[in-house]
Design an enzyme around this catalytic site. Sequence first.
Site, PDB file in Angstrom:
ATOM      1  N   ASP A  30      -9.992  -0.110  -4.720  1.00 11.84           N
ATOM      2  CA  ASP A  30      -8.945  -0.887  -4.034  1.00 11.84           C
ATOM      3  C   ASP A  30      -9.402  -1.234  -2.614  1.00 11.84           C
ATOM      4  O   ASP A  30      -8.816  -0.791  -1.644  1.00 11.84           O
ATOM      5  CB  ASP A  30      -7.605  -0.110  -4.020  1.00 11.84           C
ATOM      6  CG  ASP A  30      -7.673   1.214  -3.259  1.00 11.84           C
ATOM      7  OD1 ASP A  30      -8.788   1.780  -3.108  1.00 11.84           O
ATOM      8  OD2 ASP A  30      -6.617   1.692  -2.803  1.00 11.84           O
ATOM      9  N   ASP A  78     -13.485   1.984   2.977  1.00  6.31           N
ATOM     10  CA  ASP A  78     -14.411   2.951   2.382  1.00  6.31           C
ATOM     11  C   ASP A  78     -14.763   2.578   0.947  1.00  6.31           C
ATOM     12  O   ASP A  78     -15.867   2.844   0.482  1.00  6.31           O
ATOM     13  CB  ASP A  78     -13.891   4.389   2.502  1.00  6.31           C
ATOM     14  CG  ASP A  78     -12.463   4.554   2.037  1.00  6.31           C
ATOM     15  OD1 ASP A  78     -11.683   3.582   2.048  1.00  6.31           O
ATOM     16  OD2 ASP A  78     -12.101   5.682   1.649  1.00  6.31           O
ATOM     17  N   ASN A 138      -4.588   0.312  -1.467  1.00  8.02           N
ATOM     18  CA  ASN A 138      -4.685   0.081  -0.024  1.00  8.02           C
ATOM     19  C   ASN A 138      -3.967  -1.193   0.386  1.00  8.02           C
ATOM     20  O   ASN A 138      -3.405  -1.288   1.473  1.00  8.02           O
ATOM     21  CB  ASN A 138      -6.153   0.001   0.406  1.00  8.02           C
ATOM     22  CG  ASN A 138      -6.807   1.363   0.430  1.00  8.02           C
ATOM     23  OD1 ASN A 138      -6.163   2.367   0.727  1.00  8.02           O
ATOM     24  ND2 ASN A 138      -8.094   1.407   0.110  1.00  8.02           N
ATOM     25  N   ASN A 141      -2.971  13.642   3.107  1.00  8.33           N
ATOM     26  CA  ASN A 141      -2.962  12.710   4.236  1.00  8.33           C
ATOM     27  C   ASN A 141      -1.745  11.785   4.196  1.00  8.33           C
ATOM     28  O   ASN A 141      -1.112  11.540   5.214  1.00  8.33           O
ATOM     29  CB  ASN A 141      -4.295  11.945   4.354  1.00  8.33           C
ATOM     30  CG  ASN A 141      -4.698  11.218   3.087  1.00  8.33           C
ATOM     31  OD1 ASN A 141      -3.940  11.152   2.121  1.00  8.33           O
ATOM     32  ND2 ASN A 141      -5.898  10.661   3.094  1.00  8.33           N
ATOM     33  N   GLU A 195      -2.723  13.655  -1.107  1.00  6.91           N
ATOM     34  CA  GLU A 195      -3.674  12.617  -0.698  1.00  6.91           C
ATOM     35  C   GLU A 195      -3.202  11.264  -1.236  1.00  6.91           C
ATOM     36  O   GLU A 195      -2.651  11.190  -2.342  1.00  6.91           O
ATOM     37  CB  GLU A 195      -5.063  13.008  -1.224  1.00  6.91           C
ATOM     38  CG  GLU A 195      -6.192  12.057  -0.851  1.00  6.91           C
ATOM     39  CD  GLU A 195      -6.257  10.836  -1.715  1.00  6.91           C
ATOM     40  OE1 GLU A 195      -6.679   9.769  -1.227  1.00  6.91           O
ATOM     41  OE2 GLU A 195      -5.863  10.941  -2.908  1.00  6.91           O
ATOM     42  N   PHE A 196      -3.502  10.194  -0.520  1.00  7.02           N
ATOM     43  CA  PHE A 196      -2.988   8.849  -0.829  1.00  7.02           C
ATOM     44  C   PHE A 196      -3.179   8.411  -2.285  1.00  7.02           C
ATOM     45  O   PHE A 196      -2.221   8.001  -2.952  1.00  7.02           O
ATOM     46  CB  PHE A 196      -3.644   7.832   0.124  1.00  7.02           C
ATOM     47  CG  PHE A 196      -3.202   6.407  -0.088  1.00  7.02           C
ATOM     48  CD1 PHE A 196      -2.006   5.950   0.441  1.00  7.02           C
ATOM     49  CD2 PHE A 196      -3.993   5.521  -0.818  1.00  7.02           C
ATOM     50  CE1 PHE A 196      -1.595   4.642   0.241  1.00  7.02           C
ATOM     51  CE2 PHE A 196      -3.588   4.207  -1.017  1.00  7.02           C
ATOM     52  CZ  PHE A 196      -2.379   3.765  -0.490  1.00  7.02           C
ATOM     53  N   ASN A 197      -4.426   8.459  -2.794  1.00  7.54           N
ATOM     54  CA  ASN A 197      -4.693   7.907  -4.138  1.00  7.54           C
ATOM     55  C   ASN A 197      -3.885   8.615  -5.220  1.00  7.54           C
ATOM     56  O   ASN A 197      -3.490   7.997  -6.218  1.00  7.54           O
ATOM     57  CB  ASN A 197      -6.182   8.014  -4.482  1.00  7.54           C
ATOM     58  CG  ASN A 197      -7.037   7.075  -3.654  1.00  7.54           C
ATOM     59  OD1 ASN A 197      -6.542   6.093  -3.111  1.00  7.54           O
ATOM     60  ND2 ASN A 197      -8.319   7.397  -3.550  1.00  7.54           N
ATOM     61  N   HIS A 245     -14.248   8.222   2.901  1.00  3.25           N
ATOM     62  CA  HIS A 245     -13.985   8.957   1.663  1.00  3.25           C
ATOM     63  C   HIS A 245     -14.767   8.469   0.442  1.00  3.25           C
ATOM     64  O   HIS A 245     -15.451   9.234  -0.239  1.00  3.25           O
ATOM     65  CB  HIS A 245     -12.496   8.861   1.308  1.00  3.25           C
ATOM     66  CG  HIS A 245     -11.565   9.160   2.426  1.00  3.25           C
ATOM     67  ND1 HIS A 245     -11.176  10.438   2.760  1.00  3.25           N
ATOM     68  CD2 HIS A 245     -10.917   8.342   3.305  1.00  3.25           C
ATOM     69  CE1 HIS A 245     -10.339  10.409   3.780  1.00  3.25           C
ATOM     70  NE2 HIS A 245     -10.165   9.148   4.127  1.00  3.25           N
TER      71      HIS A 245
HETATM   72  C1  BDR Z   1      -8.220   7.267   0.062  1.00  6.71           C
HETATM   73  O1  BDR Z   1      -7.105   6.440   0.373  1.00  6.71           O
HETATM   74  C2  BDR Z   1      -7.544   5.132   0.640  1.00  6.71           C
HETATM   75  O2  BDR Z   1      -6.869   4.619   1.743  1.00  6.71           O
HETATM   76  C3  BDR Z   1      -9.026   5.200   0.855  1.00  6.71           C
HETATM   77  O3  BDR Z   1      -9.650   3.993   0.427  1.00  6.71           O
HETATM   78  C4  BDR Z   1      -9.451   6.376   0.014  1.00  6.71           C
HETATM   79  O4  BDR Z   1      -9.699   5.993  -1.319  1.00  6.71           O
HETATM   80  C5  BDR Z   1      -8.285   8.386   1.071  1.00  6.71           C
HETATM   81  O5  BDR Z   1      -7.126   9.161   1.021  1.00  6.71           O
HETATM   82 CA    CA Z   2      -9.931   3.684  -1.943  1.00  5.46          CA
END
Ligand code: BDR
Ligand code: CA
Length: 312
Positions: free
Chosen positions: A9, A13, A38, A158, A164-166, A239
């Site tokens: 996405d 990164d 993202n 995060n 974590e986001f994903n 990441h």
């Molecule tokens: C992940 O979330 C996205 O914002 C970054 O691309 C990475 O895959 C980090 O938490």
């Molecule tokens: Ca990503």
Amino acid sequence: AEKIILDCDPGHDDAIALLLAHGDPGIELLAVTTVAGNQTLPKVTRNALSVATLAGITGVPFAAGADRPLLRAAAVAADIHGDTGLDGPELPEPAFDVVDTHAVDLIIDTVLAHEPGTVTLVPTGALTNIALAARRAPEIVERVRRVVLMGGAVHGGNLTPAAEFNIAIDPEAAEIVFGAGWEVVMVGLDLTHQALATPEVRRAIRAVGTGPARFVDELLEFFEHSYRAAQGFDAPPVHDPCAVAHVIDPTVVRTVPAPIVVETAGRYTAGMTVTDLRGPAPQGCRTHAALELDHGRFWDLVTGALARIGEP
Ligand code: BDR
Ligand code: CA
């Protein structure tokens, strides 16, 4: 070379993960698929095509996939990646378009077209496409070599304190992927928060001296400001290329086997990747957590890939 499908996405990164996968001789990039995360699906898909254009990636099919999580409302990470999803550098107009196939079908077809046990899935966004592929064609689960994903964490998060986001944006998809029975390597925040783009790293990237290297430095410039403002980092954690690096060389991104399950019901903990490190992993444990990064060799892989990409 290890055959991979990159499901991403882009995303600063993610873009660097794509460049690493393209430029490293240890990887054969079979396909690139996109998923909302993202930014919206149209934005991240265009970004993927732009990065491919700038890096001279040809002959690899790109396909767009899910435009939202399985069950939950779509969420984007504009605070980290900006309004375009790839704010900072100037992006070239894409020189080619996505194929006329849904990402989920491209993933399935690509896995089935290769020998069993030879294709690794590398998701660096929400796991929506991967979960849909596993559900739509369960026979791919035992054919895939393994899933090496950026997401989750043994400790902390995060997007939320726990997640974590994903994983947090589509926990139901993550639960399917972690529970499917294939081998899963979780390259989570424990590992990626060691992959900091320090001033020294930035200098080494600039020293490559090409257009794509300048592009990466500009991405990192924006990323540095985002991560300082949003999460208090001095140097940004990069990441997604860590998952690619594990496929290239597992001694650069070291893992331990551990049972991992995804929380989907918690009021405060949805998207948490609950990792059992209390004792030795049970025999035959198929989930692994990445814990230790060789920072110098990781960034050598990235600069090496950029040097090989050259000036397309
Ligand atoms: C992940 O979330 C996205 O914002 C970054 O691309 C990475 O895959 C980090 O938490
Ligand atoms: Ca990503």
